[in-house]
Design a protein around this motif. Structure first.
Motif, short mmCIF file in Angstrom:
data_model
loop_
_atom_site.label_atom_id
_atom_site.label_comp_id
_atom_site.label_asym_id
_atom_site.label_seq_id
_atom_site.Cartn_x
_atom_site.Cartn_y
_atom_site.Cartn_z
N ILE A 67 0.85 -1.20 0.00
CA ILE A 67 0.00 0.00 0.00
C ILE A 67 0.89 1.25 0.00
O ILE A 67 0.65 2.18 -0.77
CB ILE A 67 -0.96 0.00 1.21
CG1 ILE A 67 -2.02 -1.10 1.05
CG2 ILE A 67 -1.63 1.37 1.35
CD1 ILE A 67 -2.89 -1.30 2.27
N GLN A 68 1.91 1.25 0.87
CA GLN A 68 2.83 2.40 0.95
C GLN A 68 3.47 2.69 -0.40
O GLN A 68 3.64 3.84 -0.77
CB GLN A 68 3.94 2.13 1.98
CG GLN A 68 3.46 2.02 3.40
CD GLN A 68 3.29 3.36 4.06
OE1 GLN A 68 2.36 4.09 3.76
NE2 GLN A 68 4.18 3.68 4.97
N ALA A 69 3.83 1.63 -1.13
CA ALA A 69 4.49 1.78 -2.42
C ALA A 69 3.49 1.95 -3.57
O ALA A 69 3.89 2.01 -4.73
CB ALA A 69 5.40 0.57 -2.68
N ASN A 70 2.19 2.00 -3.24
CA ASN A 70 1.12 2.15 -4.24
C ASN A 70 1.17 1.05 -5.31
O ASN A 70 0.97 1.30 -6.50
CB ASN A 70 1.17 3.54 -4.88
CG ASN A 70 -0.16 3.92 -5.48
OD1 ASN A 70 -1.22 3.52 -5.01
ND2 ASN A 70 -0.10 4.71 -6.55
N MET A 71 1.43 -0.18 -4.87
CA MET A 71 1.61 -1.29 -5.80
C MET A 71 0.39 -2.19 -5.94
O MET A 71 0.39 -3.09 -6.77
CB MET A 71 2.83 -2.13 -5.40
CG MET A 71 4.13 -1.35 -5.51
SD MET A 71 5.56 -2.31 -4.98
CE MET A 71 5.77 -3.33 -6.43
N ILE A 72 -0.64 -1.99 -5.14
CA ILE A 72 -1.85 -2.81 -5.26
C ILE A 72 -2.79 -2.10 -6.23
O ILE A 72 -3.18 -0.97 -6.02
CB ILE A 72 -2.53 -3.03 -3.89
CG1 ILE A 72 -1.58 -3.77 -2.96
CG2 ILE A 72 -3.84 -3.81 -4.08
CD1 ILE A 72 -2.11 -3.96 -1.54
N ASP A 73 -3.13 -2.82 -7.31
CA ASP A 73 -3.99 -2.24 -8.34
C ASP A 73 -5.47 -2.43 -8.02
O ASP A 73 -6.28 -1.56 -8.32
CB ASP A 73 -3.67 -2.87 -9.70
CG ASP A 73 -2.24 -2.61 -10.11
OD1 ASP A 73 -1.87 -1.43 -10.21
OD2 ASP A 73 -1.50 -3.58 -10.32
N GLU A 74 -5.82 -3.59 -7.44
CA GLU A 74 -7.21 -3.87 -7.11
C GLU A 74 -7.31 -4.48 -5.72
O GLU A 74 -6.45 -5.27 -5.32
CB GLU A 74 -7.85 -4.81 -8.13
CG GLU A 74 -8.01 -4.20 -9.51
CD GLU A 74 -8.71 -5.12 -10.50
OE1 GLU A 74 -9.19 -6.20 -10.10
OE2 GLU A 74 -8.78 -4.74 -11.69
N TYR A 75 -8.36 -4.12 -5.02
CA TYR A 75 -8.65 -4.64 -3.68
C TYR A 75 -9.96 -5.41 -3.76
O TYR A 75 -11.01 -4.81 -4.01
CB TYR A 75 -8.81 -3.49 -2.69
CG TYR A 75 -7.57 -2.67 -2.47
CD1 TYR A 75 -6.84 -2.80 -1.29
CD2 TYR A 75 -7.14 -1.74 -3.41
CE1 TYR A 75 -5.70 -2.04 -1.07
CE2 TYR A 75 -6.00 -0.98 -3.20
CZ TYR A 75 -5.29 -1.13 -2.03
OH TYR A 75 -4.17 -0.38 -1.81
N HIS A 76 -9.90 -6.73 -3.58
CA HIS A 76 -11.10 -7.56 -3.56
C HIS A 76 -11.24 -8.08 -2.13
O HIS A 76 -10.48 -8.96 -1.72
CB HIS A 76 -10.96 -8.74 -4.52
CG HIS A 76 -10.87 -8.34 -5.96
ND1 HIS A 76 -11.30 -9.15 -6.97
CD2 HIS A 76 -10.40 -7.22 -6.57
CE1 HIS A 76 -11.10 -8.56 -8.13
NE2 HIS A 76 -10.53 -7.38 -7.90
N ILE A 77 -12.19 -7.52 -1.40
CA ILE A 77 -12.35 -7.84 0.01
C ILE A 77 -13.69 -8.54 0.21
O ILE A 77 -14.74 -8.03 -0.20
CB ILE A 77 -12.34 -6.56 0.89
CG1 ILE A 77 -11.16 -5.64 0.55
CG2 ILE A 77 -12.38 -6.92 2.37
CD1 ILE A 77 -9.81 -6.17 0.85
N SER A 78 -13.66 -9.72 0.84
CA SER A 78 -14.89 -10.41 1.21
C SER A 78 -15.17 -10.08 2.67
O SER A 78 -14.38 -10.42 3.56
CB SER A 78 -14.73 -11.93 1.05
OG SER A 78 -14.59 -12.26 -0.31
N MET A 79 -16.29 -9.41 2.90
CA MET A 79 -16.69 -9.01 4.25
C MET A 79 -17.53 -10.14 4.85
O MET A 79 -18.64 -10.41 4.40
CB MET A 79 -17.49 -7.72 4.19
CG MET A 79 -17.72 -7.10 5.53
SD MET A 79 -16.23 -6.32 6.16
CE MET A 79 -16.28 -4.79 5.29
#
Length: 176
Positions: free
Chosen positions: A123-135
């Motif tokens: 996250i700090q390096a802005n390297m995650i393109d997509e966040y798929h979170i199952s709540m």
């Protein structure tokens, strides 16, 4: 086209990946016999490797009777050198360095699955393109938080939501 980095992970409604004892037996919806989700099968069509912590790898191996990651190359970030075999590679490599290297290689997208000790640096390096979170419909009170503190606000755009078995899947992409 460069490979995308996708964080695909589940968390409790109060933001935990595991309870205070490291257990994940609460990771299910209203019906415990409900099969894996459409979003999971969709993910598997678009990735050819997964990066996870050694702890996450061990938990997955204990929890799952069959190898659900069959056909994927699995990179396990480990603090000790271990013998790699078949499609499993144990590495001491820094998470950001590994992701940069894999993004330069040919292949499908890259799945990130595991602890905030390497989610936070990505996250700090802005390297995650997509966040798929199952709540997951559970409040567990204490445990391993999915997101820890990081330096800068990150704005995301909603891709879609999907509701099944009491679980809400939320997909976001980073804003460029």
């Amino acid at each position: 086209m460069m490979r995308k980095v996708i964080l695909y992970i589940a968390m409790s409604l109060d933001g935990y990946m595991a309870d205070q004892d490291g257990r994940i037996d609460w990771l299910h919806g209203d019906n415990t016999s409900y099969p894996p989700t459409e979003s999971y099968y969709h993910l598997l069509k678009h990735v050819d490797c997964v990066i996870m912590s050694e702890k996450a790898f061990q938990m997955m191996q204990k929890k799952l009777e069959q190898q659900i990651h069959q056909g994927l190359k699995i990179y396990v970030l480990s603090s000790i050198t271990q013998l790699s075999f078949d499609n499993i590679v144990f590495t001491l490599e820094d998470i950001c360095t590994l992701v940069k290297r894999l993004k330069q290689e040919a292949g499908k997208d890259i799945w990130i699955c595991g602890g905030q000790q390497f989610i936070t640096p990505l996250i700090q390096a802005n390297m995650i393109d997509e966040y798929h979170i199952s709540m997951i419909p559970a409040l567990i009170g204490k445990g391993a938080r999915l997101f820890e503190d990081f330096d800068h606000e990150k704005r995301l755009s909603l891709i879609k939501t999907y509701v099944y078995n009491g679980i809400v899947d939320i997909e976001y992409e980073k804003k460029y």
